[in-house]
Design a protein around this motif. Structure first.
Motif, PDB file in Angstrom:
ATOM      1  N   HIS A 140       0.869  -1.175   0.000  1.00 15.64           N
ATOM      2  CA  HIS A 140       0.000   0.000   0.000  1.00 15.64           C
ATOM      3  C   HIS A 140       0.906   1.225   0.000  1.00 15.64           C
ATOM      4  N   CYS A 197      -4.462   5.988  -0.113  1.00 10.87           N
ATOM      5  CA  CYS A 197      -3.561   4.905  -0.510  1.00 10.87           C
ATOM      6  C   CYS A 197      -3.152   5.169  -1.953  1.00 10.87           C
ATOM      7  N   MET A 248      -9.735   3.173   0.217  1.00 12.14           N
ATOM      8  CA  MET A 248      -8.781   3.053   1.323  1.00 12.14           C
ATOM      9  C   MET A 248      -8.339   4.457   1.744  1.00 12.14           C
ATOM     10  N   GLU A 298      -0.964   3.007  -3.794  1.00 13.28           N
ATOM     11  CA  GLU A 298      -0.546   1.848  -4.575  1.00 13.28           C
ATOM     12  C   GLU A 298      -1.807   1.063  -4.892  1.00 13.28           C
ATOM     13  N   TYR A 299      -1.991   0.715  -6.160  1.00 15.14           N
ATOM     14  CA  TYR A 299      -3.179  -0.041  -6.510  1.00 15.14           C
ATOM     15  C   TYR A 299      -3.117  -1.394  -5.805  1.00 15.14           C
ATOM     16  N   CYS A 300      -4.048  -1.609  -4.845  1.00 14.53           N
ATOM     17  CA  CYS A 300      -3.920  -2.767  -3.963  1.00 14.53           C
ATOM     18  C   CYS A 300      -5.128  -3.682  -4.042  1.00 14.53           C
ATOM     19  N   HIS A 350      -9.287  -0.423  -3.449  1.00 16.06           N
ATOM     20  CA  HIS A 350      -8.171   0.520  -3.311  1.00 16.06           C
ATOM     21  C   HIS A 350      -8.654   1.962  -3.169  1.00 16.06           C
TER      22      HIS A 350
HETATM   23 CU1  CUA Z   1      -4.113   0.132  -0.291  1.00 20.40          CU
HETATM   24 CU2  CUA Z   1      -4.382   0.995  -2.480  1.00 20.40          CU
END
Ligand code: CUA
Length: 347
Positions: free
Chosen positions: A157, A192, A203, A194-196, A200
């Motif tokens: 993340h 967030c 977040m 970072e593509y998680c 996402h």
């Molecule tokens: Cu955690 Cu995007």
């Protein structure tokens, strides 16, 4: 020479508290990033104008005209070549130096930082306070350097607080850290970056910058909710604070996980064909071992909360889910107005 340049550069650039054209308003009086950003912006803009200007000039000056012969192409000019080598090297050197100074400033926390821990998971932030309290929003005292030591429970993340000019990846299996000093009390966005996965984009969290007194009062009060609230109310808070809400709705809408509305006491079909009654033990197991029994139609994506929730937490969550199955939905007791938002926040 660099030191002299540096002192000139660091004086006289006021930090913008309000949103500007290029950058959002800063909540810190030490936005080293902004200087680097504006430095690069100015240099690149000047170069752009120079290049486009010269192109236009040459187009007009050397355009084809009846009777004009093309001039001979120049083959070598030592002075010219030295000039266009030395000037860019100096420019790159200045950009590197400013970037390096800002980076080191960002990386090196001053002594005596106030330490908080951050744990990221799909798809929620958990901020862990010195007294053990865990919250889904970040509360910090104003005017003090704060260091976040961060790790992830699943995938990568990225913690980003635009107003504080900090951004750092949060990585599973290791600790990363950032520090900042928030000078201006208020509420700021935390995202967030970072593509998680699925959720996402949800977040998100809020950074509440409070005066020291407000912060201490909030922290003392926030950690006590299990004792001071009825279990179902405390469960509702936990549901919001621990990120359950990202995947489980309370209005019947199917999300990444099943909605909590009206499920308690019902029989549910599992992915392996069994039917299971949703009772206290099923919910407990689903929190601690989410993969044990997956409701049919859902992906086994939840990670365990083992070690992250206490038995009292689980009981409160069960009471909250139970309350969503009663005929009359949970009523807020008169002594507590929805404490999930803005309690003790100094605004
Ligand atoms: Cu955690 Cu995007």
């Amino acid at each position: 020479m660099f030191a002299a340049l540096d002192s000139i550069w660091h004086v006289g650039l006021p930090f913008a508290q309000t949103d500007g054209f290029w950058l959002p308003g800063a909540a810190t009086t030490d936005p080293a990033m902004d200087r680097v950003f504006y430095l690069i912006l100015v240099i690149c803009s000047l170069l752009f104008l120079l290049v486009v200007g010269l192109m236009t000039f040459f187009l007009v000056r050397y355009r084809r005209l009846p009777g004009r012969k093309a001039e001979k192409t120049a083959t070598q000019n030592i002075l010219l070549e030295a000039t266009w080598t030395v000037i860019p090297v100096v420019i790159v050197g200045v950009i590197f130096y400013q970037g390096f100074v800002a980076y080191m400033r960002m990386q090196t926390a001053p002594p005596g930082c106030y330490d908080l821990r951050v744990s990221a998971r799909q798809w929620a932030w958990q901020f862990i306070y010195p007294n053990g309290h865990i919250d889904d929003n970040l509360h910090v005292p104003a005017g003090e350097p704060v260091r976040l030591t961060m790790t992830s429970e699943d995938v990568i993340h990225g913690l980003w607080i635009p107003a504080l000019r900090v951004k750092m990846d949060v990585v599973p299996g290791r600790y990363t850290s950032v520090w900042f000093r928030a000078d201006k009390p208020g509420a700021y966005d935390l995202l967030c970056t970072e593509y998680c996965g699925d959720e996402h984009s949800s977040m998100l969290a809020t950074v509440e910058v409070q005066t020291r007194e407000d912060y201490d009062a909030w922290l003392k009060d926030a950690a006590n909710y299990l004792k001071t609230l009825p279990p179902a109310e405390a469960g509702k808070l936990l549901y919001k604070r621990r990120g359950c809400a990202q995947c489980h709705s309370t209005d019947g809408t199917a999300g990444t996980g099943p909605s909590f509305l009206g499920i308690f006491g019902k029989s549910q079909k599992m992915a392996d064909g069994r039917s299971v009654i949703i009772d206290d033990n099923y919910i407990r197991e689903s929190i601690l071992e989410p993969q044990a029994k997956i409701v049919a139609g859902y992906q086994p994506v939840m990670s365990t909360y083992k070690g992250l929730v206490s038995d009292d937490d689980i009981t409160a969550l069960i009471e909250f889910i139970k309350s969503l199955s009663k005929k009359s939905p949970l009523r807020a007791p008169t002594h507590s107005v929805d404490r999930g938002e803005g309690q003790g926040v100094g605004k």
